[in-house]
Scaffold this motif. Structure first.
Motif, short mmCIF file in Angstrom:
data_model
loop_
_atom_site.label_atom_id
_atom_site.label_comp_id
_atom_site.label_asym_id
_atom_site.label_seq_id
_atom_site.Cartn_x
_atom_site.Cartn_y
_atom_site.Cartn_z
N ILE A 82 0.86 -1.19 0.00
CA ILE A 82 0.00 0.00 0.00
C ILE A 82 0.90 1.23 0.00
N PRO A 83 0.62 2.23 -0.84
CA PRO A 83 1.41 3.47 -0.80
C PRO A 83 1.37 4.10 0.59
N LYS A 84 2.48 4.72 0.99
CA LYS A 84 2.58 5.28 2.33
C LYS A 84 1.54 6.37 2.59
N ASN A 85 1.16 7.09 1.54
CA ASN A 85 0.19 8.17 1.74
C ASN A 85 -1.24 7.65 1.88
N ARG A 86 -1.45 6.31 1.81
CA ARG A 86 -2.79 5.76 1.93
C ARG A 86 -2.92 4.81 3.12
N THR A 87 -1.85 4.65 3.90
CA THR A 87 -1.92 3.68 5.00
C THR A 87 -2.88 4.10 6.10
N ASP A 88 -3.19 5.38 6.20
CA ASP A 88 -4.18 5.83 7.20
C ASP A 88 -5.60 5.77 6.66
N SER A 89 -5.77 6.12 5.39
CA SER A 89 -7.12 6.20 4.82
C SER A 89 -7.76 4.83 4.64
N ILE A 90 -6.96 3.76 4.58
CA ILE A 90 -7.55 2.43 4.34
C ILE A 90 -8.40 1.97 5.51
N PHE A 91 -8.27 2.62 6.67
CA PHE A 91 -9.11 2.24 7.80
C PHE A 91 -10.43 3.00 7.83
N GLU A 92 -10.67 3.82 6.79
CA GLU A 92 -11.94 4.52 6.67
C GLU A 92 -12.96 3.62 5.97
N PRO A 93 -14.25 3.80 6.24
CA PRO A 93 -15.27 2.95 5.61
C PRO A 93 -15.25 3.08 4.09
N PHE A 94 -15.46 1.96 3.41
CA PHE A 94 -15.61 1.86 1.96
C PHE A 94 -14.32 2.17 1.19
N VAL A 95 -13.17 2.16 1.87
CA VAL A 95 -11.89 2.37 1.19
C VAL A 95 -11.23 1.02 1.01
N ARG A 96 -10.83 0.72 -0.24
CA ARG A 96 -10.20 -0.56 -0.55
C ARG A 96 -8.69 -0.43 -0.39
N GLY A 97 -8.05 -1.55 -0.06
CA GLY A 97 -6.61 -1.53 0.14
C GLY A 97 -5.83 -1.25 -1.13
N ASN A 98 -6.30 -1.79 -2.26
CA ASN A 98 -5.60 -1.58 -3.52
C ASN A 98 -6.65 -1.32 -4.59
N ASN A 99 -6.82 -0.06 -5.00
CA ASN A 99 -7.84 0.29 -5.98
C ASN A 99 -7.53 -0.23 -7.37
N ASN A 100 -6.26 -0.66 -7.59
CA ASN A 100 -5.88 -1.18 -8.89
C ASN A 100 -6.28 -2.63 -9.08
N MET A 101 -6.89 -3.24 -8.07
CA MET A 101 -7.33 -4.64 -8.16
C MET A 101 -8.81 -4.71 -7.85
N PRO A 102 -9.68 -4.18 -8.76
CA PRO A 102 -11.11 -4.11 -8.48
C PRO A 102 -11.81 -5.46 -8.47
N ASP A 103 -11.17 -6.51 -9.02
CA ASP A 103 -11.83 -7.81 -9.09
C ASP A 103 -11.87 -8.52 -7.74
N ILE A 104 -11.08 -8.05 -6.77
CA ILE A 104 -11.06 -8.69 -5.46
C ILE A 104 -12.33 -8.32 -4.71
N PRO A 105 -13.07 -9.31 -4.20
CA PRO A 105 -14.33 -9.00 -3.53
C PRO A 105 -14.12 -8.26 -2.22
#
Length: 471
Positions: A402-425
């Motif tokens: 995960i990019p360093k600038n997104r390690t905090d935002s991933i704990f927010e609701p509806f935020v995916r860990g990797n937006n480049n992999m949309p096929d992951i449920p």
């Protein structure tokens, strides 16, 4: 000079000038484009009329030449048609489609890209059947090709004139709109803006003048201040609702469509006679059903936590024991991706926490590590002492990171860990739930990661102490 130092009336006048110029330019360009297109359309119609005239003029002598098989006369007629600048090719054929005469222009005049775009870059083909009336026989065919650009002399100059006229009209319209805006809008809006900047002063003036506009300005101030908070809250709620509905619609349809699709296949008898196919269909149905059940569980947990109706029972929990107990379940999760799972238990100390919630958090971490890892990668589950008196429970993988600038935002609701992999449920609720549960146990949560270098998700819980309680 900063923006705040510029007088309001001046900023408003500049903005109105920009809008007036924009509207004037758009209307001027639109009118000019319509005129140019109409002119081009008329030129294309004139081309067809011009071709009909030429064909009507030359068809009778061409029919006589074709009837008599007079190649010399037919050739002279074809050459005479080239006297028209628009004709680039003329051809006379007999009744069996053999060329009796043909003439073509070797060079064509240069043309602009605008003319080629509006009138066409290719010569237009026209033809007419030749009928010798004395013998009442069809004796051949007369064909001509006309250059649409040559047939429209002055089109380029007219187009330039139209564009220049449109620019002039746009300028006049922009100036007129600026004057109208200044007279109708600027004065009133400037006075209304002063109401927001110094409402107390405006109230004094309103009392002294007492006209309807001043009273309206006072009412605008009071109403706007009262509604500002409500509007902000409504916008945030609407945004959250839109994000939730969009995410849930996609995530719930995927497993539900799988269940329906495989069930319908079995209902129609597809694969029923083949035990391997039937079992595979049933496995897919079960897998999709479990995915849908997990998704609904996350939604219910998230709703309960936000509503404050979920209980967290604190007690003494040995993290090493939790890891050993759930290790077979973790191995089953990573087996589908052929991942190598290891345990790194470096402490047997107890923490204060809710065993069920700790297991839920750990299961979410392991599931994410399996989702975002590469086939054949590694996953480590462990616990260790921290120097500040806390115990850390962690899951480490060597996946996409995960990019360093997104390690905090991933704990927010509806935020995916990797937006480049949309096929992951997933709906992006798992980590948000983990954060809420961790904070409910008075712990802390975080992620250490760099893009392309894997990630380590962890929670820190306080060491166990005497007594127990619930939250």
């Amino acid at each position: 000079m900063s923006r705040l130092q510029v007088p309001f009336w001046r900023r408003l006048s500049v903005r109105q000038a920009q809008i007036a110029v924009l509207i004037g330019m758009i209307l001027g360009i639109l009118f000019a484009a319509v005129q140019v297109l109409l002119d081009a359309h008329n030129q294309r119609q004139n081309l067809s009329a011009h071709a009909d005239t030429l064909l009507a003029f030359a068809s009778r002598p061409a029919a006589r030449a074709a009837y008599r098989l007079d190649a010399v006369g037919a050739q002279e007629l074809a050459l005479s048609l080239l006297n028209d600048p628009a004709v680039v090719r003329a051809r006379i054929v007999d009744e069996i489609d053999l060329t009796l005469a043909s003439a073509a222009r070797e060079t064509q005049p240069s043309s602009s890209a605008l003319e080629r775009l509006l009138l066409g870059s290719e010569a237009q083909h026209f033809e007419r059947q030749l009928r010798f009336e004395n013998a009442a026989l069809d004796v051949g065919k007369l064909e001509i090709e006309l250059d649409p650009i040559t047939a429209a002399p002055g089109f380029a100059q007219r187009t330039r004139n139209i564009l220049f006229s449109g620019l002039l009209k746009s300028t006049i319209l922009a100036v007129a709109l600026m004057l109208i805006f200044q007279w109708i809008i600027t004065k009133r809006v400037t006075r209304l803006a002063e109401t927001f900047s110094s409402p107390a002063e405006i109230r004094v003036r309103s009392k002294s003048r007492g006209d309807e506009l001043d009273l309206l300005e006072d009412e605008v101030v009071r109403t706007t201040r009262a509604l500002a908070g409500a509007v902000s809250e409504a916008q945030e709620a609407n945004k959250a609702k839109s994000v939730f509905l969009a995410s849930m619609s996609h995530e719930m349809r995927t497993p539900l469509n799988a269940v329906i699709g495989y069930a319908e296949a079995l209902e129609m008898g597809i694969g029923v006679d083949n035990a391997a196919h039937r079992n595979e269909y049933l496995k897919n149905i079960v897998r999709a059903g479990r995915q849908l059940n997990r998704l609904l569980g996350d939604i219910l947990d998230f709703s309960k936590i936000e509503a404050g109706s979920i209980d967290i029972e604190l007690g003494d929990v040995r993290l090493a024991e939790v890891i050993r107990q759930d290790l077979p379940q973790f191995e089953e999760i990573v087996a589908g991706r052929h991942l190598n799972l290891t345990s790194e238990i470096m402490t047997e100390a107890e923490v204060r926490g809710d065993r069920a919630r700790i297991r839920q958090i750990l299961l979410n971490f392991v599931s994410n590590a399996a989702k975002y890892n590469a086939d054949g990668g590694k996953v480590a589950v462990g616990c260790r002492n921290m120097s500040d008196g806390w115990i850390r429970l962690y899951v480490r993988d060597d996946g996409t990171g995960i990019p360093k600038n997104r390690t905090d935002s991933i704990f927010e609701p509806f935020v995916r860990g990797n937006n480049n992999m949309p096929d992951i449920p997933g709906a992006g609720l798992g980590l948000a739930i983990c954060k809420m549960l961790t904070e409910g146990m008075h712990g802390r949560i975080g992620c250490d990661s760099a893009e392309g270098e894997g990630a380590t998700f962890w929670i820190d819980l306080p060491l166990s102490r005497a007594g127990s309680g619930s939250l």
